[in-house]
Design a protein around this motif. Structure first.
Motif, PDB file in Angstrom:
ATOM      1  N   PRO A 258       0.837  -1.213   0.000  1.00 52.54           N
ATOM      2  CA  PRO A 258       0.000   0.000   0.000  1.00 52.54           C
ATOM      3  C   PRO A 258       0.867   1.257   0.000  1.00 52.54           C
ATOM      4  N   ARG A 260       1.061   5.640  -1.469  1.00 48.57           N
ATOM      5  CA  ARG A 260       0.404   6.829  -1.981  1.00 48.57           C
ATOM      6  C   ARG A 260       1.373   7.531  -2.938  1.00 48.57           C
ATOM      7  N   PRO A 289      -5.002   6.527  -3.923  1.00 46.73           N
ATOM      8  CA  PRO A 289      -3.666   5.978  -4.199  1.00 46.73           C
ATOM      9  C   PRO A 289      -2.813   6.888  -5.084  1.00 46.73           C
TER      10      PRO A 289
END
Length: 338
Positions: A258, A260, A289
């Motif tokens: 995960p 960004r 994202p």
């Protein structure tokens, strides 16, 4: 861009020192298990770890732990067997040569002076004064050399490439590359953008995992950078925006964690208007994202004729339309904060 690293020699010196300490520890253990032999074995093991995993020594907490442990081990060796290990007093001056936190220098100096006092007190005041004078002089010279080394260390933080094992460059190198790469992209009419990446779960282990994965996931021509605040960046150059969108998604999917991302378009923009500190701030807290940022202020019309690094006098407030394949959040223009 090639950087020469003086890491091999440092690793060899640490490895040689660890071998000598471990051999001496083995010799003393063969005669009889003593506390000094155990301390030598611990010190040799620490040097062995530093030599085999030298990149750990660049971590502030690890470097501080090693230096403080070495100071305590040397002090214990001198106090337990001054006839055999009195020579370790010069090691306190050597410790002051290494980059360190500010509090560690007086701590090592205090440990060295107290050790010298306790070890030489039984020899009389003359020897005690001479020993303390020599030790204090050596540590003063070590502290002076350490200040110079600290300046060199700060300059190394600005070098083009910080890690010999990864093709990840520094923010200093990024700011040097941007004017040239933007000018080339505009001249060849190709798309160029800067992708800023940060893990959702912050922490040293997550950052290191992202760094290792990005280094293997990116193509050779996709230059990777590490900003001063720890965020990672990729300079993506493609034939068009659609190809950049597809490649961007492939890269992020390959990271398998995960993250960004913020995407900053760079075509026909003024690189001096790029505020990396502002762009990477709170990157892990982004709700989407991928976030597509507004274009930077345009270069003046006569920038190509006069200079590639001319300052921009006006901005462009229109947002670049996000590709449907990205499903990104387009943030409103924050204006020119620089």
């Amino acid at each position: 861009m090639e950087i020469k690293f003086k890491v091999r020699l440092s690793q060899f010196v640490c490895l040689l020192g660890s071998v000598l300490l471990l051999l001496e520890a083995a010799r003393q253990i063969s005669i009889g298990l003593t506390l000094t032999a155990l301390l030598l074995a611990v010190g040799g093991t620490m040097l062995l770890v530093v030599s085999l995993a030298h990149e750990l020594f660049t971590l502030r907490w690890f470097r501080t732990l090693v230096m403080l442990s070495v100071a305590l081990i040397m002090s214990a060796l001198v106090l337990l067997a001054p006839q055999q290990h009195l020579m370790w007093l010069w090691g306190f001056a050597v410790l002051l040569l290494y980059p360190r936190p500010r509090w560690l220098a007086p701590a090592c100096a205090l440990i060295g002076l107290v050790t010298t006092w306790l070890a030489l007190a039984q020899l009389g005041s003359d020897w005690l004064s001479l020993g303390i004078g020599i030790t204090a002089t050596l540590m003063a010279l070590g502290a002076i050399g350490g200040r110079r080394q600290q300046q060199v260390w700060m300059q190394l933080e600005r070098r083009g490439r910080r890690d010999s094992n990864r093709a990840i460059w520094s923010q200093y190198q990024l700011m040097r590359d941007l004017p040239r790469e933007i000018a080339r992209a505009d001249r060849e009419d190709i798309h160029i953008e800067l992708i800023l990446l940060a893990p959702v779960k912050t922490g040293r282990l997550a950052n290191r995992r992202l760094m290792n994965t990005l280094d293997s996931a990116a193509l050779p021509h996709e230059t990777r950078y590490q900003l001063d605040d720890g965020a990672l960046a990729v300079l993506l150059v493609t034939r068009g925006e659609r190809m950049a969108s597809l490649r961007r998604r492939q890269l992020i999917e390959h990271l398998a964690m995960p993250i960004r991302a913020r995407v900053q378009p760079l075509n026909d923009s003024d690189p001096s208007a790029l505020d990396l500190k502002r762009l990477s701030a709170h990157l892990s807290d982004e709700p989407q994202p991928i976030t597509l940022l507004p274009p930077l202020p345009r270069k003046p019309a006569d920038a190509d004729a006069s200079s590639d690094d001319a300052l921009s006098d006006h901005g462009r407030d229109t947002l670049k339309p996000a590709s449907a394949a990205d499903k990104v959040a387009v943030v409103p223009s924050r204006g020119n904060d620089h």
